[in-house]
Every structure is written in C-alpha cells, then in structure tokens.
Design a protein around this motif. Structure first.
Motif, mmCIF file in Angstrom:
data_model
loop_
_atom_site.group_PDB
_atom_site.id
_atom_site.type_symbol
_atom_site.label_atom_id
_atom_site.label_comp_id
_atom_site.label_asym_id
_atom_site.label_seq_id
_atom_site.Cartn_x
_atom_site.Cartn_y
_atom_site.Cartn_z
ATOM 1 N N LYS A 251 9.975 -3.521 -15.119
ATOM 2 C CA LYS A 251 8.838 -2.619 -15.071
ATOM 3 C C LYS A 251 9.226 -1.365 -14.300
ATOM 4 O O LYS A 251 9.792 -1.452 -13.209
ATOM 5 N N LYS A 252 8.901 -0.219 -14.890
ATOM 6 C CA LYS A 252 9.252 1.054 -14.268
ATOM 7 C C LYS A 252 8.312 1.370 -13.112
ATOM 8 O O LYS A 252 7.145 0.972 -13.104
ATOM 9 N N ASN A 253 8.867 2.095 -12.135
ATOM 10 C CA ASN A 253 8.107 2.632 -11.004
ATOM 11 C C ASN A 253 7.460 1.547 -10.151
ATOM 12 O O ASN A 253 6.456 1.792 -9.480
ATOM 13 N N ILE A 254 7.996 0.319 -10.202
ATOM 14 C CA ILE A 254 7.503 -0.769 -9.361
ATOM 15 C C ILE A 254 8.683 -1.318 -8.572
ATOM 16 O O ILE A 254 9.732 -1.611 -9.135
ATOM 17 N N SER A 255 8.516 -1.449 -7.274
ATOM 18 C CA SER A 255 9.596 -1.937 -6.416
ATOM 19 C C SER A 255 9.015 -2.864 -5.357
ATOM 20 O O SER A 255 7.798 -2.886 -5.117
ATOM 21 N N LYS A 256 9.913 -3.637 -4.736
ATOM 22 C CA LYS A 256 9.526 -4.562 -3.668
ATOM 23 C C LYS A 256 10.433 -4.339 -2.469
ATOM 24 O O LYS A 256 11.615 -4.042 -2.618
ATOM 25 N N ASN A 257 9.866 -4.514 -1.290
ATOM 26 C CA ASN A 257 10.679 -4.413 -0.083
ATOM 27 C C ASN A 257 11.173 -5.790 0.333
ATOM 28 O O ASN A 257 10.942 -6.783 -0.358
ATOM 29 N N ASN A 258 11.839 -5.875 1.471
ATOM 30 C CA ASN A 258 12.412 -7.145 1.926
ATOM 31 C C ASN A 258 11.355 -8.181 2.271
ATOM 32 O O ASN A 258 11.645 -9.390 2.262
ATOM 33 N N LEU A 259 10.154 -7.745 2.586
ATOM 34 C CA LEU A 259 9.071 -8.677 2.930
ATOM 35 C C LEU A 259 8.298 -9.142 1.712
ATOM 36 O O LEU A 259 7.353 -9.931 1.850
ATOM 37 N N GLY A 260 8.651 -8.650 0.534
ATOM 38 C CA GLY A 260 7.973 -9.077 -0.681
ATOM 39 C C GLY A 260 6.766 -8.249 -1.059
ATOM 40 O O GLY A 260 6.057 -8.581 -2.013
ATOM 41 N N THR A 261 6.492 -7.144 -0.338
ATOM 42 C CA THR A 261 5.363 -6.274 -0.662
ATOM 43 C C THR A 261 5.703 -5.423 -1.880
ATOM 44 O O THR A 261 6.790 -4.841 -1.961
ATOM 45 N N THR A 262 4.782 -5.350 -2.823
ATOM 46 C CA THR A 262 5.002 -4.594 -4.049
ATOM 47 C C THR A 262 4.477 -3.170 -3.893
ATOM 48 O O THR A 262 3.349 -2.961 -3.420
ATOM 49 N N PHE A 263 5.301 -2.210 -4.300
ATOM 50 C CA PHE A 263 4.921 -0.800 -4.246
ATOM 51 C C PHE A 263 4.960 -0.223 -5.659
ATOM 52 O O PHE A 263 5.863 -0.537 -6.439
ATOM 53 N N GLY A 264 3.968 0.637 -5.962
ATOM 54 C CA GLY A 264 3.922 1.313 -7.254
ATOM 55 C C GLY A 264 3.947 2.814 -7.077
ATOM 56 O O GLY A 264 3.314 3.352 -6.155
ATOM 57 N N ARG A 265 4.685 3.496 -7.938
ATOM 58 C CA ARG A 265 4.785 4.962 -7.877
ATOM 59 C C ARG A 265 3.997 5.546 -9.040
ATOM 60 O O ARG A 265 4.202 5.170 -10.198
#
Length: 319
Positions: A251-265
């Motif tokens: 999925k484009k523009n979706i990322s996760k950090n080391n803690l598992g939190t999902t971020f969307g751009r």
C-alpha cells in the motif's frame, strides 16, 4: 516420437467432480500422503510407517499390497500412483541386507518427482509402547527443528523443508492456545535426525500464560540419512512460486514505525482560503469594506494580467 497426452472428458457427474477436485486451486487443500510397501519389507519399518500414518490421518492413504518398486532406480510407478490417488507426498517401507529398515520419504510437483530422501530406522519405539492417552485425530502439530546443521547443511535444509511439507496441514492465520496438543521434535546430530513426539499439557500458573509441560507419547526413532535425490535450484524455485492473486500488494503512502504505529501520508493540492465555505453565521460574515476591498483586488489582478498579455504580444510581433 512425441508423446501425445490423451484428454479425458468426464461422462458422468461423479467423474466431473473427480476431475475438478484434482484441478489446481488458488488455496490448495492439505496435501495427501500415500503410504505403501516395497517388495521386501521388515516389520519394524512397516510399524514405523503405520505410526506416521496415524499421525497424518485423515490426510493419508495406506495401500495394503506390496509393490515391486525401487524409487532411486525407477520413479515411474510412484508418479503413476501420485496421479491416480492425487497425493503430493509419499512414504515407502523397504528392507534389504545392504540397507536394512529403510524408509523413503518424498514429494511430487505436477506428478513428477521433486525431492526424495532415504532414512534408516534405529532405536525405534512405537506408539503402542507408550501406555499414555494419545492425541486427537487431525491435530495440527508444532514442528521444532534443533541443531545448526539444519541451517548450514544444504541437504539437511532441504530435508527440513520436506518434513514441514510432510507434517503440516492447512495453513492457518490464528491459533487457539487450547488447540495446541502435539509437538514433533527433529534434532540434527552428525548424520542422524532424532525424531521425538510429545503431548502438550497446559497447567495452571500464577500468571495469565499457562505453564507448559511435555510428555512423550511416541513414536520415537533415530533416522539415519542415507541417500537423497533433490531437485535443482530452478525447479525448486518454480515449485515454490505463488500465484499473483495471493501476493500481498504494497500500500502506497502507508508506513509503520518500530513501535507498530501506522502512519498515512495525504497529498493535498493548493487551496484558496478565501474561497473555502465556512459556517454561515453573522460573526463570520464579511463587512461592506471587506467586500469592496476584495472587488478592487480582483479588478487590479485582472488589469495586471491583461497588461502582461499585451506586452507579451508586442514583443512577439517585434521579433
């Protein structure tokens, strides 16, 4: 001369269902295992194969008649049985003076041989020798592989993959803790693989996670690695290939950090704050002075645009 394959068309509904059952699917059913005896066998290796058959049920079939087959010399009969019984895995019980108590395990790819390994049976203790309650039929076992040889040795790495194919059942996404009843342990020591089978008991503990206890229920055997016939790297890669429909698309523009939190751009275009519709209330209404200032600003912008266009046309004509 080229071999012409005959296309079999079903004449009954039952035959049509049988052909549809053998057709490839996106999500395949659990692989069937075919167990049969060679021309010469010993009671020890037959009992061991029956114990593995009991662990594999209901995804296993046992043939009663003996078959004149030597898999490392001629694989034709096994390929024929694989197509007839729609089984991708097989086990053969053999015995002779040179290789006593011999068990051959293998797997097929498109009804042709993929991998095959031959094991000698030592220190065998059957299921019946353990006077303990047995596991339920059809339980999915936990597979534990101990020893660095499974990672460092190419042959043992492929044998490990063969064992996973042999003893796993349907692929599951979620696991219920109470459904874990059986453990199969494989330990690689020099040229041997030690097979042990345990039953899991969940005991009470002072925390939320239960205390785990293991009790050996059999069968127990030491497998001596004798001969192997492994597929080439290209054929093995082709056999492991997954259909495009099962591949997870990124999925484009979706990322996760080391803690598992999902971020969307989110990409938003340029916005004119003056033209955005806001709440219609008296406190937000424009005054007459603001309206006149807005009209004058628009008129001045139009005049500036017209003059710039005229100057551009004059320079073009001069050129």
């Amino acid at each position: 001369m080229p071999v012409i394959s005959r296309v079999v068309k079903p004449t009954t509904h039952r035959g049509k269902r049988a052909i549809l059952k053998k057709e490839p699917k996106l999500v395949e059913n659990a692989k069937e295992t075919l167990c049969f005896k060679g021309k010469n066998t010993s009671q020890l290796v037959v009992d061991f194969m029956k114990d593995l058959y009991d662990l594999k049920k209901p995804n296993a079939q046992m043939l009663q008649k003996k078959n004149d087959v030597l898999p490392f010399e001629d694989i034709t009969l096994i390929e024929k049985f694989s197509a007839k019984y729609n089984s991708a895995l097989f086990m053969i019980a053999l015995h002779n003076k040179k290789r006593p108590h011999n068990l051959v395990m293998g797997r097929m790819y498109e009804n042709t041989l993929l991998d095959m390994a031959e094991f000698g049976i030592e220190n065998y203790k059957s299921l019946k020798d353990f006077k303990l309650p047995k596991i339920s039929e059809g339980i999915k076992p936990l597979l534990v592989f101990n020893g660095e040889l499974f990672e460092n040795n190419h042959e043992l790495d492929r044998i490990k993959n063969l064992f996973v194919d042999m003893f796993q059942r349907e692929v599951v996404e979620n696991i219920r803790l109470q459904g874990l009843e059986h453990v199969l342990s494989f330990t690689a020591v020099e040229n041997k693989i030690l097979l042990r089978s345990y039953r899991i008991f969940l005991k009470k503990s002072n925390c939320r996670t239960p205390r785990i206890e293991l009790e050996e229920i059999g069968p127990r055997a030491d497998l001596i690695c004798r001969r192997t016939k492994l597929a080439s790297a290209d054929l093995f890669k082709q056999a492991c290939k997954k259909p495009k429909e099962l591949k997870i698309k990124k999925k484009k523009n979706i990322s996760k950090n080391n803690l598992g939190t999902t971020f969307g751009r989110i990409h938003v275009g340029a916005q004119n704050l003056n033209s955005i519709q806001t709440r219609k209330m008296k406190g937000l209404k424009k005054t007459m002075l603001e309206k006149k200032a807005g009209i004058k600003r628009r008129n001045s912008d139009n005049v500036t645009n017209d003059s710039s266009k005229k100057s551009k046309n004059i320079t073009d004509s001069a050129d």
